[in-house]
Design a protein around this motif. Structure first.
Motif, short mmCIF file in Angstrom:
data_model
loop_
_atom_site.label_atom_id
_atom_site.label_comp_id
_atom_site.label_asym_id
_atom_site.label_seq_id
_atom_site.Cartn_x
_atom_site.Cartn_y
_atom_site.Cartn_z
N TYR A 68 0.83 -1.19 0.00
CA TYR A 68 0.00 0.00 0.00
C TYR A 68 0.87 1.25 0.00
CZ TYR A 68 -3.63 -3.29 1.41
OH TYR A 68 -4.51 -4.35 1.46
N ALA A 84 1.06 8.17 1.97
CA ALA A 84 0.57 9.45 1.44
C ALA A 84 1.71 10.23 0.79
CB ALA A 84 -0.06 10.27 2.57
N PRO A 91 -3.26 12.52 6.70
CA PRO A 91 -3.82 12.97 5.42
C PRO A 91 -5.05 12.18 4.98
CG PRO A 91 -1.74 11.86 5.08
CD PRO A 91 -1.90 12.03 6.55
N TYR A 92 -5.24 10.98 5.51
CA TYR A 92 -6.40 10.16 5.15
C TYR A 92 -7.42 10.08 6.27
CZ TYR A 92 -3.47 8.93 1.18
OH TYR A 92 -2.67 9.00 0.06
N GLY A 93 -7.45 11.08 7.15
CA GLY A 93 -8.47 11.15 8.18
C GLY A 93 -7.94 10.93 9.59
N SER A 142 -8.04 8.20 12.88
CA SER A 142 -8.30 6.79 13.18
C SER A 142 -7.41 6.33 14.34
CB SER A 142 -7.99 5.93 11.95
OG SER A 142 -8.15 4.55 12.23
N ASP A 149 -2.58 4.06 10.29
CA ASP A 149 -3.34 3.80 9.08
C ASP A 149 -3.72 5.09 8.36
OD1 ASP A 149 -4.77 1.69 7.47
OD2 ASP A 149 -6.49 2.95 8.00
N THR A 150 -3.69 6.21 9.07
CA THR A 150 -4.08 7.49 8.47
C THR A 150 -3.05 8.02 7.47
OG1 THR A 150 -3.10 8.80 10.26
CG2 THR A 150 -5.41 8.13 10.51
N TYR A 151 -1.91 7.35 7.35
CA TYR A 151 -0.88 7.73 6.38
C TYR A 151 -0.74 6.71 5.26
CZ TYR A 151 0.32 11.34 9.63
OH TYR A 151 0.26 12.45 10.45
N LEU A 209 -2.68 4.63 2.09
CA LEU A 209 -3.83 4.60 1.19
C LEU A 209 -4.27 3.15 1.00
CD1 LEU A 209 -5.80 6.10 -0.63
CD2 LEU A 209 -4.13 5.88 -2.48
N THR A 210 -5.24 2.74 1.83
CA THR A 210 -5.74 1.36 1.76
C THR A 210 -7.05 1.27 1.00
OG1 THR A 210 -6.97 1.58 3.83
CG2 THR A 210 -4.68 0.76 3.98
N ASP A 214 -11.74 2.58 5.41
CA ASP A 214 -11.63 3.19 6.74
C ASP A 214 -11.48 2.11 7.81
OD1 ASP A 214 -11.77 5.79 5.85
OD2 ASP A 214 -13.95 5.88 6.03
#
Length: 115
Positions: free
Chosen positions: A37, A40, A81-83, A85, A99-101, A103-104, A107
């Protein structure tokens, strides 16, 4: 910006990131992950010994890195950058990133829960 990353201008210093990513190895004890994966864009993410920013930093991922996710577990809540969590990804034996870094495309969990 969260406390678990460094933002870097992708145009500056991005050279050689792919080569650095290729040379990074994962622990032999971890089972093989068939999917990697992307981290970011523009972030050098700190890899920690556990699922939170209070855990020791063991290394920092280079720009453009792609990582396997062997398992995931809840931990400290982090914004990236992805929220926001509390989900942390195990990318090698004893190595976790938020996990917020990563791109999987989800959520939630994309790998088994860590023991």
């Amino acid at each position: 910006m969260g406390v678990d990353e460094q933002t870097i201008d992708p145009a500056a210093g991005a050279e050689g990131a792919a080569e650095a990513a290729e040379s990074t190895t994962t622990a032999a004890a971890a089972p093989a992950s068939s999917h990697r994966y992307p981290i970011a864009p523009g972030y050098r993410v700190n890899v920690r010994t556990g699922p939170g920013t209070s855990y020791r930093i063991v290394r920092t991922l280079p720009l453009g890195m792609r990582v396997p996710i062997y398992c995931q577990k809840p931990g400290e809540r982090v914004t990236g950058p992805y929220g926001t969590s509390n989900l942390w990804c195990n990318i090698a034996n004893g190595e976790f990133i938020s996990d917020t870094y990563v791109l999987t495309g989800s959520d939630g969990y994309v790998a088994p829960r860590c023991d």
